[in-house]
Design an enzyme around this catalytic site. Sequence first.
Site, mmCIF file in Angstrom:
data_model
loop_
_atom_site.group_PDB
_atom_site.id
_atom_site.type_symbol
_atom_site.label_atom_id
_atom_site.label_comp_id
_atom_site.label_asym_id
_atom_site.label_seq_id
_atom_site.Cartn_x
_atom_site.Cartn_y
_atom_site.Cartn_z
ATOM 1 N N ASN A 5 -1.776 -0.180 7.386
ATOM 2 C CA ASN A 5 -1.259 -1.533 7.660
ATOM 3 C C ASN A 5 -0.418 -2.112 6.518
ATOM 4 O O ASN A 5 -0.230 -3.321 6.422
ATOM 5 C CB ASN A 5 -2.382 -2.473 8.103
ATOM 6 N N HIS A 65 -1.630 -5.605 1.393
ATOM 7 C CA HIS A 65 -2.872 -6.335 1.115
ATOM 8 C C HIS A 65 -2.525 -7.750 0.668
ATOM 9 O O HIS A 65 -1.541 -7.956 -0.038
ATOM 10 C CB HIS A 65 -3.646 -5.645 -0.014
ATOM 11 N N GLU A 91 -8.952 -10.602 -8.178
ATOM 12 C CA GLU A 91 -8.047 -9.462 -7.990
ATOM 13 C C GLU A 91 -6.937 -9.474 -9.046
ATOM 14 O O GLU A 91 -6.556 -8.424 -9.573
ATOM 15 C CB GLU A 91 -7.459 -9.487 -6.567
ATOM 16 N N TYR A 105 -11.934 -3.029 -3.540
ATOM 17 C CA TYR A 105 -12.498 -3.151 -2.203
ATOM 18 C C TYR A 105 -14.034 -3.158 -2.225
ATOM 19 O O TYR A 105 -14.665 -2.801 -1.236
ATOM 20 C CB TYR A 105 -11.982 -2.020 -1.311
ATOM 21 N N LYS A 163 0.846 -1.200 0.000
ATOM 22 C CA LYS A 163 0.000 0.000 0.000
ATOM 23 C C LYS A 163 0.887 1.258 0.000
ATOM 24 O O LYS A 163 2.105 1.157 0.209
ATOM 25 C CB LYS A 163 -0.928 -0.052 1.219
HETATM 26 P P1 DAT Z 1 -7.429 -7.395 5.183
HETATM 27 O O1 DAT Z 1 -6.637 -6.280 4.541
HETATM 28 O O2 DAT Z 1 -6.666 -7.983 6.342
HETATM 29 O O3 DAT Z 1 -7.912 -8.432 4.204
HETATM 30 P P2 DAT Z 1 -10.133 -6.354 5.175
HETATM 31 O O4 DAT Z 1 -10.226 -6.900 3.804
HETATM 32 O O5 DAT Z 1 -11.183 -6.712 6.156
HETATM 33 O O6 DAT Z 1 -8.708 -6.735 5.843
HETATM 34 O O7 DAT Z 1 -10.058 -4.770 5.116
HETATM 35 C C1 DAT Z 1 -9.355 -4.123 4.080
HETATM 36 C C2 DAT Z 1 -8.592 -2.956 4.662
HETATM 37 O O8 DAT Z 1 -9.503 -2.032 5.242
HETATM 38 C C3 DAT Z 1 -7.659 -3.346 5.819
HETATM 39 O O9 DAT Z 1 -6.409 -3.816 5.363
HETATM 40 C C4 DAT Z 1 -7.544 -2.059 6.544
HETATM 41 C C5 DAT Z 1 -8.927 -1.443 6.402
HETATM 42 N N1 DAT Z 1 -9.767 -1.772 7.558
HETATM 43 C C6 DAT Z 1 -10.296 -2.977 7.866
HETATM 44 N N2 DAT Z 1 -10.997 -2.926 9.006
HETATM 45 C C7 DAT Z 1 -10.917 -1.637 9.431
HETATM 46 C C8 DAT Z 1 -11.422 -0.928 10.549
HETATM 47 N N3 DAT Z 1 -12.182 -1.539 11.479
HETATM 48 N N4 DAT Z 1 -11.118 0.379 10.648
HETATM 49 C C9 DAT Z 1 -10.351 1.007 9.730
HETATM 50 N N5 DAT Z 1 -9.842 0.407 8.636
HETATM 51 C C10 DAT Z 1 -10.116 -0.897 8.498
HETATM 52 MG MG MG Z 2 -9.212 -8.183 2.617
#
Ligand code: DAT
Ligand code: MG
Length: 150
Positions: free
Chosen positions: A114, A117, A128, A51, A11
Amino acid sequence: MSRERTYIMVKPDGVERGLVGEIIKRFEQKGYKLQALQALQPSRQHLEQHYGDLKDKPFFPKLVDYMLSGPVVGMVWEGKDVVRVGRVMLGATNPLASAPGTIRGDYAIDVGKNICHGSDSVENAEKEIALWFPNGTLQYTRSVDKLIYE
Ligand code: DAT
Ligand code: MG
């Protein structure tokens, strides 16, 4: 041998912090095979599609703005169980819950920054990969596979 593939993306914060090489290194040294790699500044529409499953989440607008804040580096890795293991290597979504030794556990603190991805299922990985690499990826054999797989 499994032809499973995953989409891993550094990212904008990971790119600006100089962590691209570190993330590539971990997948390379594990033994996974690189099939595609690109640096790009994605459009809002592209990120909203990537997303799309999260579009109703309260953090969605902030997530898309963060992902638009700079270039990303996307890659495709192939190998046995690479979708599941790739996510283990990334660590938990919230870096404060990520184990030390994982990428997020070692290099991140906040969930909104974080670093990386990783696809969450084989099916989503293929979606994807099609989205980010519409012209396809490399197909090649590696002699080193005989030292990695039994
Ligand atoms: P991952 O990236 O571990 O697959 P995800 O697909 O649930 O997680 O979410 C995509 C991204 O969105 C994640 O990397 C960071 C952001 N995100 C997820 N949950 C969040 C939250 N509760 N608050 C803020 N950002 C969040
Ligand atoms: Mg995800």
